[in-house]
Write an enzyme that holds these catalytic residues in place. Structure first.
Site, short mmCIF file in Angstrom:
data_model
loop_
_atom_site.label_atom_id
_atom_site.label_comp_id
_atom_site.label_asym_id
_atom_site.label_seq_id
_atom_site.Cartn_x
_atom_site.Cartn_y
_atom_site.Cartn_z
N GLU A 38 17.41 -22.62 70.86
CA GLU A 38 16.27 -23.53 70.71
C GLU A 38 16.78 -24.96 70.83
OE1 GLU A 38 12.82 -25.48 70.11
OE2 GLU A 38 13.08 -23.37 70.56
N CYS B 160 10.40 -27.69 64.69
CA CYS B 160 10.82 -26.52 65.47
C CYS B 160 9.76 -25.44 65.37
CB CYS B 160 12.16 -26.02 64.95
SG CYS B 160 12.80 -24.59 65.83
N CYS C 163 12.21 -22.16 63.67
CA CYS C 163 12.39 -22.26 62.21
C CYS C 163 11.03 -22.58 61.60
CB CYS C 163 13.39 -23.37 61.87
SG CYS C 163 14.94 -23.23 62.75
N HIS D 114 11.55 -25.91 57.18
CA HIS D 114 11.40 -27.33 56.89
C HIS D 114 10.25 -27.58 55.91
CE1 HIS D 114 14.44 -28.62 59.71
NE2 HIS D 114 13.94 -27.79 60.60
N ARG E 157 19.75 -20.14 59.56
CA ARG E 157 20.95 -20.70 60.19
C ARG E 157 21.85 -21.42 59.19
NH1 ARG E 157 16.72 -20.40 63.16
NH2 ARG E 157 16.88 -19.66 65.31
N SER F 197 22.11 -26.84 61.96
CA SER F 197 22.75 -27.06 63.26
C SER F 197 23.35 -28.45 63.38
CB SER F 197 21.77 -26.78 64.40
OG SER F 197 21.51 -25.39 64.48
N CYS G 204 20.16 -23.98 66.75
CA CYS G 204 18.75 -24.39 66.79
C CYS G 204 18.75 -25.90 66.86
CB CYS G 204 18.00 -23.89 65.57
SG CYS G 204 16.21 -24.08 65.73
N CYS H 269 16.11 -28.46 65.59
CA CYS H 269 16.16 -28.90 64.20
C CYS H 269 17.02 -30.15 64.05
CB CYS H 269 16.75 -27.80 63.31
SG CYS H 269 15.68 -26.38 63.11
#
Length: 566
Positions: free
Chosen positions: A14, A61, A64, A68, A478, A501, A545, A548
């Site tokens: 992503e 995202c 995800c 968040h 993640r 990430s 990802c 993010c």
């Protein structure tokens, strides 16, 4: 003479990630990880109502889809010292666990399995022999000669058409592909089944979270999920039992298929166990809280330094200054204005682009540090921290999984094999199994609490005058995710997201310390610089990802993939 390889963008992730490596004598000697999009959402949030932040940041995202939002509401609640009702805590735990199951299944099968599985090789497989292999690993009812024959025919049709769909652009016939045809056919069959089981998890998440992607049932102070079993517009017992049934189906797939396939990859690619360790400082957060005050958790948190389990130090992220006081972000090698390392409450996100410079700035990613050190986050960090703590569920789950690998490989292996590319896949599979069990445990806790007549889901927040600071921490699929908020007179003064990430894909800092992606690539083999499969294997094992970490896209960019060898 060293050869430079640029992969831009890394696909099957992503967001937009560029990775550069130098290869000398068939081994990687230098590496750069570069996020290719700018994240400016923190600036958009300034001056807004803190209760609205979770709706904005959740749009960072579409993969995800919950994390968040969870971190954001926790950040505001932490700043206000606000406790949420027990039901709200348990509903949030259900949201977290179900999302993890969906996410981990998608990562292995859709985003990384093709680094190890040669789909075209499956055409040479014997369906009967494939069924025999699959039966030796698990009792999954889908492992039949008839099923494997049908999948083989489907692959044959795809190859003959010249349009491989989701299997396009993989490195078929690469010398680093080692699985026998039967193992490849088994994996392709399970890939197709995984599409259905990740859908089941998404369906369960939609029932309890209102929609997916981007759940709609959170609020600063609790949740909006009506739990009155006598109200047909609420999440009734009928709907809760529907959620439970879906979780049970996904759990069976995780334990009988996903974990089994990772065991097979780990055993059949045993030569890859030493590669990809990189940074062995690990950071994980406690989560799946068992009480309204968030003092007890089913998932442990802490730090382990240099891979030494004896260095374990526990973390209570919301109350313990050990975490709050030791996180900083460096922009020494990133495209931001300034040259500093700051605590997230004090940091800024002001862009200043300079182009890619090997010895200068080369990424939109900041470099998070804990006590000045790079840290690896993610399922591997959580397994290492839990194992070092002697956390009962982690120890049992890891030991059982290692026993399965030992049985297939014919050689006893211990937790030391987890430090690397294969180990990250193993840890994520183990975590998926744990989250399946915990989803059902917290379902029971929620239903039992409702049965007492407790339907409370919300405590209203109150915003006093002056400044409040808070951090919301969540162990996302993640890894460790933290949102840092400064509130002034009821409005957002500063907001920073320090995401998994960014911890893993971040660049060098002012001291030249490599980020985890970069360090994990050092010393890895590359058999063919025109087809750098090995680079993808290690990077994909982190489950990048990058949306993010960065999430504004140039709409003029049309190139699908670019690999340059010099």
């Amino acid at each position: 003479m060293a050869q430079r390889i640029t992969i831009d963008p890394i696909t099957r992730i992503e967001g937009h990630l560029r990775v550069d490596v130098e290869v000398d004598g068939g081994l990687i000697t230098k590496a750069w990880s570069s996020g290719q999009m700018y994240r400016g959402l923190e600036n958009i949030l300034k001056g807004r109502d803190p209760r609205d932040a979770w709706l904005f940041v959740q749009r960072i995202c579409g993969v995800c889809t919950t994390v968040h939002a969870l971190a954001s509401v926790r950040a505001v609640e932490n700043a206000l010292g606000l406790q949420i009702p027990l039901n709200a805590q348990l509903v949030r735990n259900m949201v977290q666990a179900i999302h993890c199951l969906q996410d981990h299944i998608v990562h292995f099968y859709t985003l990384s399995a093709l680094d190890w599985v040669d789909v075209v090789s499956a055409l040479d497989a014997d369906p009967v022999a494939t069924a025999k292999l699959a039966d030796s690993l698990s009792d999954w009812p889908g492992n039949s000669p008839k099923r494997f024959a049908a999948v083989k025919d489907k692959v044959k049709t795809l190859v003959a058409s010249g349009q491989l769909g989701p299997f396009t652009n993989a490195y078929w016939g690469h010398s680093a592909m080692k699985l026998p045809p039967e193992a490849n056919l088994m994996a392709v069959s399970h890939y197709l089944e995984a599409l259905d089981y990740q859908r089941k998890a998404t369906q369960a998440l939609g029932i309890i979270g209102g929609k997916n992607p981007h759940v709609q049932n959170l609020s600063v102070g609790g949740v909006t999920t009506n739990l009155n079993p006598e109200n047909e517009t609420a999440v009734t017992m009928e709907r809760l039992y529907w959620v439970k049934q879906l979780i049970e189906e996904v759990r069976d797939f995780v334990k009988m298929v996903y974990m089994t396939d990772v065991v097979a990859v780990g055993a059949l690619y045993a030569e890859w166990i030493p590669y990809g360790a990189g940074v062995t400082n690990y950071l994980a957060a406690p989560d799946m809280f068992l009480d309204a005050a968030a003092t007890k958790a089913d998932l442990p948190g802490g730090t382990v330094m240099n891979g030494d389990l004896s260095t374990i130090k526990n973390i209570n992220v919301h109350a313990d200054p050990y975490f709050k006081e030791n996180v900083e972000e460096s922009i020494a090698r990133a495209w931001y204005d300034g040259d500093w390392s700051k605590h997230p409450w004090e940091s800024t996100t002001d862009p200043k682009y300079t182009d890619f410079e090997d010895e200068g700035r080369y990424t939109w990613l900041k470099a998070p540090r804990f006590q000045g050190k790079p840290m690896q986050v993610g399922p591997l960090a959580q397994m290492v921290v839990g194992y070092a703590q002697g956390h009962a569920l982690t120890v049992k789950s890891v030991d059982d999984f290692l026993g399965r690998i030992s049985a297939v490989a014919g050689v006893k292996v211990g937790p030391e094999i987890l430090h690397g590319t294969i180990g990250r896949h193993a840890a994520r599979a183990v975590r998926a199994g744990m989250m399946a069990d915990l989803a059902l445990k917290h379902w029971d806790l929620l239903v039992n609490n409702i049965a007492t007549g407790d339907y409370e889901i919300f405590n209203p927040p109150v915003f006093p005058k002056g400044e409040q600071r808070g951090v919301g921490v969540h162990e996302a699929p993640r890894g460790l995710l933290s949102h840092w908020i400064v509130i002034q007179d009821g409005k957002i003064k500063n907001y920073q997201c320090v995401v998994p990430s960014t911890w893993n894909a971040g660049p060098r800092d002012a001291e030249g310390q490599l980020g985890p992606y970069e360090a994990s690539l050092m010393g890895n083999p590359v058999a063919d610089v025109e087809r750098p499969l090995e680079v993808l294997r290690t990077v994909h094992s982190f489950d990048p990802c990058i949306a993010c970490a960065v999430h504004m896209l140039d709409p003029e960019g049309k190139e699908v993939v670019k690999v340059k060898a010099m």
